[in-house]
Design a protein around this motif. Sequence first.
Motif, PDB file in Angstrom:
ATOM      1  N   PHE A 136     -21.032  62.575 -71.834  1.00  0.00           N
ATOM      2  CA  PHE A 136     -22.176  61.659 -71.734  1.00  0.00           C
ATOM      3  C   PHE A 136     -22.665  61.274 -73.117  1.00  0.00           C
ATOM      4  O   PHE A 136     -22.334  61.928 -74.107  1.00  0.00           O
ATOM      5  CB  PHE A 136     -23.313  62.320 -70.931  1.00  0.00           C
ATOM      6  N   ALA A 137     -23.484  60.240 -73.141  1.00  0.00           N
ATOM      7  CA  ALA A 137     -24.028  59.757 -74.411  1.00  0.00           C
ATOM      8  C   ALA A 137     -24.968  60.793 -75.023  1.00  0.00           C
ATOM      9  O   ALA A 137     -25.500  61.665 -74.333  1.00  0.00           O
ATOM     10  CB  ALA A 137     -24.766  58.443 -74.182  1.00  0.00           C
ATOM     11  N   ASP A 138     -25.180  60.645 -76.327  1.00  0.00           N
ATOM     12  CA  ASP A 138     -25.984  61.617 -77.081  1.00  0.00           C
ATOM     13  C   ASP A 138     -27.484  61.513 -76.792  1.00  0.00           C
ATOM     14  O   ASP A 138     -28.280  62.241 -77.371  1.00  0.00           O
ATOM     15  CB  ASP A 138     -25.707  61.470 -78.592  1.00  0.00           C
ATOM     16  N   THR A 139     -27.865  60.603 -75.909  1.00  0.00           N
ATOM     17  CA  THR A 139     -29.273  60.468 -75.528  1.00  0.00           C
ATOM     18  C   THR A 139     -29.493  60.765 -74.040  1.00  0.00           C
ATOM     19  O   THR A 139     -30.626  60.891 -73.599  1.00  0.00           O
ATOM     20  CB  THR A 139     -29.754  59.029 -75.791  1.00  0.00           C
ATOM     21  N   ASP A 140     -28.392  60.890 -73.283  1.00  0.00           N
ATOM     22  CA  ASP A 140     -28.475  61.018 -71.823  1.00  0.00           C
ATOM     23  C   ASP A 140     -28.556  62.493 -71.407  1.00  0.00           C
ATOM     24  O   ASP A 140     -27.656  63.021 -70.751  1.00  0.00           O
ATOM     25  CB  ASP A 140     -27.236  60.327 -71.211  1.00  0.00           C
ATOM     26  N   PHE A 141     -29.642  63.158 -71.806  1.00  0.00           N
ATOM     27  CA  PHE A 141     -29.757  64.612 -71.597  1.00  0.00           C
ATOM     28  C   PHE A 141     -29.708  65.012 -70.125  1.00  0.00           C
ATOM     29  O   PHE A 141     -29.202  66.079 -69.791  1.00  0.00           O
ATOM     30  CB  PHE A 141     -31.054  65.140 -72.226  1.00  0.00           C
ATOM     31  N   GLU A 142     -30.244  64.163 -69.250  1.00  0.00           N
ATOM     32  CA  GLU A 142     -30.276  64.528 -67.828  1.00  0.00           C
ATOM     33  C   GLU A 142     -28.867  64.729 -67.275  1.00  0.00           C
ATOM     34  O   GLU A 142     -28.625  65.666 -66.508  1.00  0.00           O
ATOM     35  CB  GLU A 142     -31.025  63.459 -67.006  1.00  0.00           C
ATOM     36  N   SER A 143     -27.954  63.844 -67.652  1.00  0.00           N
ATOM     37  CA  SER A 143     -26.576  63.989 -67.174  1.00  0.00           C
ATOM     38  C   SER A 143     -25.923  65.253 -67.730  1.00  0.00           C
ATOM     39  O   SER A 143     -25.213  65.964 -67.017  1.00  0.00           O
ATOM     40  CB  SER A 143     -25.740  62.764 -67.562  1.00  0.00           C
ATOM     41  N   TRP A 144     -26.162  65.529 -69.000  1.00  0.00           N
ATOM     42  CA  TRP A 144     -25.617  66.760 -69.612  1.00  0.00           C
ATOM     43  C   TRP A 144     -26.082  67.988 -68.824  1.00  0.00           C
ATOM     44  O   TRP A 144     -25.293  68.876 -68.498  1.00  0.00           O
ATOM     45  CB  TRP A 144     -26.080  66.902 -71.075  1.00  0.00           C
ATOM     46  N   LYS A 145     -27.397  68.007 -68.537  1.00  0.00           N
ATOM     47  CA  LYS A 145     -27.978  69.162 -67.844  1.00  0.00           C
ATOM     48  C   LYS A 145     -27.368  69.340 -66.462  1.00  0.00           C
ATOM     49  O   LYS A 145     -26.990  70.439 -66.071  1.00  0.00           O
ATOM     50  CB  LYS A 145     -29.491  68.952 -67.691  1.00  0.00           C
ATOM     51  N   ARG A 146     -27.289  68.218 -65.730  1.00  0.00           N
ATOM     52  CA  ARG A 146     -26.770  68.295 -64.358  1.00  0.00           C
ATOM     53  C   ARG A 146     -25.301  68.728 -64.373  1.00  0.00           C
ATOM     54  O   ARG A 146     -24.888  69.612 -63.616  1.00  0.00           O
ATOM     55  CB  ARG A 146     -26.914  66.917 -63.680  1.00  0.00           C
ATOM     56  N   PHE A 147     -24.522  68.114 -65.256  1.00  0.00           N
ATOM     57  CA  PHE A 147     -23.095  68.441 -65.338  1.00  0.00           C
ATOM     58  C   PHE A 147     -22.901  69.919 -65.706  1.00  0.00           C
ATOM     59  O   PHE A 147     -22.056  70.607 -65.137  1.00  0.00           O
ATOM     60  CB  PHE A 147     -22.429  67.527 -66.373  1.00  0.00           C
ATOM     61  N   ASN A 148     -23.702  70.387 -66.653  1.00  0.00           N
ATOM     62  CA  ASN A 148     -23.587  71.779 -67.080  1.00  0.00           C
ATOM     63  C   ASN A 148     -23.914  72.743 -65.929  1.00  0.00           C
ATOM     64  O   ASN A 148     -23.281  73.791 -65.791  1.00  0.00           O
ATOM     65  CB  ASN A 148     -24.505  72.036 -68.286  1.00  0.00           C
ATOM     66  N   LYS A 149     -24.882  72.363 -65.111  1.00  0.00           N
ATOM     67  CA  LYS A 149     -25.233  73.208 -63.947  1.00  0.00           C
ATOM     68  C   LYS A 149     -24.075  73.276 -62.955  1.00  0.00           C
ATOM     69  O   LYS A 149     -23.755  74.326 -62.427  1.00  0.00           O
ATOM     70  CB  LYS A 149     -26.472  72.651 -63.241  1.00  0.00           C
ATOM     71  N   VAL A 150     -23.424  72.114 -62.725  1.00  0.00           N
ATOM     72  CA  VAL A 150     -22.360  72.050 -61.712  1.00  0.00           C
ATOM     73  C   VAL A 150     -21.044  72.633 -62.248  1.00  0.00           C
ATOM     74  O   VAL A 150     -20.363  73.375 -61.540  1.00  0.00           O
ATOM     75  CB  VAL A 150     -22.143  70.580 -61.248  1.00  0.00           C
ATOM     76  N   GLY A 188     -30.263  71.947 -77.912  1.00  0.00           N
ATOM     77  CA  GLY A 188     -29.293  71.883 -76.816  1.00  0.00           C
ATOM     78  C   GLY A 188     -29.129  73.225 -76.112  1.00  0.00           C
ATOM     79  O   GLY A 188     -28.958  73.279 -74.895  1.00  0.00           O
ATOM     80  N   ILE A 189     -29.195  74.294 -76.903  1.00  0.00           N
ATOM     81  CA  ILE A 189     -29.093  75.639 -76.334  1.00  0.00           C
ATOM     82  C   ILE A 189     -30.312  75.904 -75.457  1.00  0.00           C
ATOM     83  O   ILE A 189     -30.206  76.359 -74.319  1.00  0.00           O
ATOM     84  CB  ILE A 189     -28.973  76.699 -77.464  1.00  0.00           C
ATOM     85  N   GLU A 190     -31.472  75.570 -75.999  1.00  0.00           N
ATOM     86  CA  GLU A 190     -32.750  75.728 -75.285  1.00  0.00           C
ATOM     87  C   GLU A 190     -32.737  74.970 -73.954  1.00  0.00           C
ATOM     88  O   GLU A 190     -33.155  75.483 -72.921  1.00  0.00           O
ATOM     89  CB  GLU A 190     -33.857  75.162 -76.209  1.00  0.00           C
ATOM     90  N   ALA A 191     -32.210  73.746 -73.987  1.00  0.00           N
ATOM     91  CA  ALA A 191     -32.243  72.876 -72.798  1.00  0.00           C
ATOM     92  C   ALA A 191     -31.051  73.089 -71.867  1.00  0.00           C
ATOM     93  O   ALA A 191     -31.007  72.509 -70.784  1.00  0.00           O
ATOM     94  CB  ALA A 191     -32.313  71.417 -73.235  1.00  0.00           C
ATOM     95  N   GLY A 192     -30.076  73.894 -72.274  1.00  0.00           N
ATOM     96  CA  GLY A 192     -28.899  74.134 -71.424  1.00  0.00           C
ATOM     97  C   GLY A 192     -28.043  72.899 -71.230  1.00  0.00           C
ATOM     98  O   GLY A 192     -27.634  72.571 -70.127  1.00  0.00           O
ATOM     99  N   LEU A 193     -27.743  72.197 -72.331  1.00  0.00           N
ATOM    100  CA  LEU A 193     -27.020  70.929 -72.217  1.00  0.00           C
ATOM    101  C   LEU A 193     -25.503  71.099 -72.141  1.00  0.00           C
ATOM    102  O   LEU A 193     -24.804  70.223 -71.663  1.00  0.00           O
ATOM    103  CB  LEU A 193     -27.339  70.026 -73.421  1.00  0.00           C
TER     104      LEU A 193
END
Length: 426
Positions: free
Chosen positions: A286-300, A323-328
């Motif tokens: 994902f793009a370097d600004t699209d944190f929501e997608s990073w988070k969701r993908f990392n969860k799945v 990024g570590i804090e946010a679980g990206l």
Amino acid sequence: KIKDIDAYQIYDSRGFPTLEVEVTLASGTQGYGLVPSGASTGQFEALELRDNDSSRFRGKSVFKAINNVKTILSDALKGTSVFDMEQIDRKMIALDGTVNKSNLGANAILGVSMAVANAAANEKGIPLYEYLGEGKGTLIPLNEIQILGGGAHAAWAIDIQDYLVIAVGAKTYEETLEMTHNIYHAAGEVMKARGKCVGIADEGGWWPDYLTNEEPFEVFLEAVEKAGYVAGKDVAISLDIAASDLFDGEKYHFKLTNESFSPEAFCDLMIDWCDKYPIISIEDPFADTDFESWKRFNKVCGDKVQIIGDDLFTTNIERIKQGIEAGLANSVLIKLNQIGTVTETLEAIRVTQEAGWLPVVSARSGETEDAFISHLAVATNAGQLKVGSFARSERMIKWNENLRIQRSLGDKAQFIGSKIYERILK
Ligand code: PGA
Ligand code: ZN
């Protein structure tokens, strides 16, 4: 003590100007720093200073950066002990005075930083990996090697930047190279048989001519079979989507198929690909600004796939910590010239490892005939190295250097291959 610091223009693997820095010590010992250069650069990277003078090298010359080394940096550092690398790097950061090193240029600063490290190792008469790792680096990395190149490295022949192979079943470093060799050449034959090989992309991988971004998976799997391996067992797929290049702030676009995706839909596609294909690692999905997608993908997918942030983190310690804090993600791509000093690069690796994440030491698409990063990977026990393909000497020197490092380590050398993933995957 540093007696002199000189710099001059050399050329990278694309034939673009870059700089080489030469540090000379009072003892006569010398060390060199050769600066690489990216093409699909992240917006948060430290600034590569180019002259933008269209009358010289089509705007690509680096005379200002060279001049900054020869004057400001040289004047400030002469007389300093070459072993004070951290102090030297901090001094250069302070002299520059900007957050992204845009004043003196990250290329100027990195050239000096790498040359200082090399000169210090040479003065001690030890290899660079031993110097940088203070003798603790013993792990020969698992390779991530490009088979097909696309995106900004192949004039957008396909939208995805890298289709890479990781020899997850290899028991030795030599075996990773043999497996990669066999698959790389099998893939070339498969592509030629399909009439779909244009040539070689910027990092040495095959340059494809395809109808969809999924066709390369078929070619890849066919090549693996042709080479006599089992996909998912002996070898796995690694991708670099370089998705910042595909995102316009709202949607992701595939030029090849004229498709657009909302961030949710693009995340669904990445999840789908990870289900469908034997993918062990995926970079910048994902793009370097699209944190929501990073988070969701990392969860799945975060417990079965290595998720690497490249443009997302740009080897920047603060961004990695956020990024570590946010679980990206669960892994960080490490590129010296994204941040601009050896000291900060070592710190970025340390922060990554302390969080239980994996660092992947990486080359740039514009490389030089230098193997600093092979030493960096071993020095830090990073466990993984990404250098583009298994062709062209600016790539091969890095793979070859690890053979030499392994020899020099002798009994101390370790290779754990894909066991490294046990640290992040279930
Ligand atoms: P670059 O590409 O060196 O052109 O930025 C490498 C990567 O995206 O990993
Ligand atoms: Zn990348």
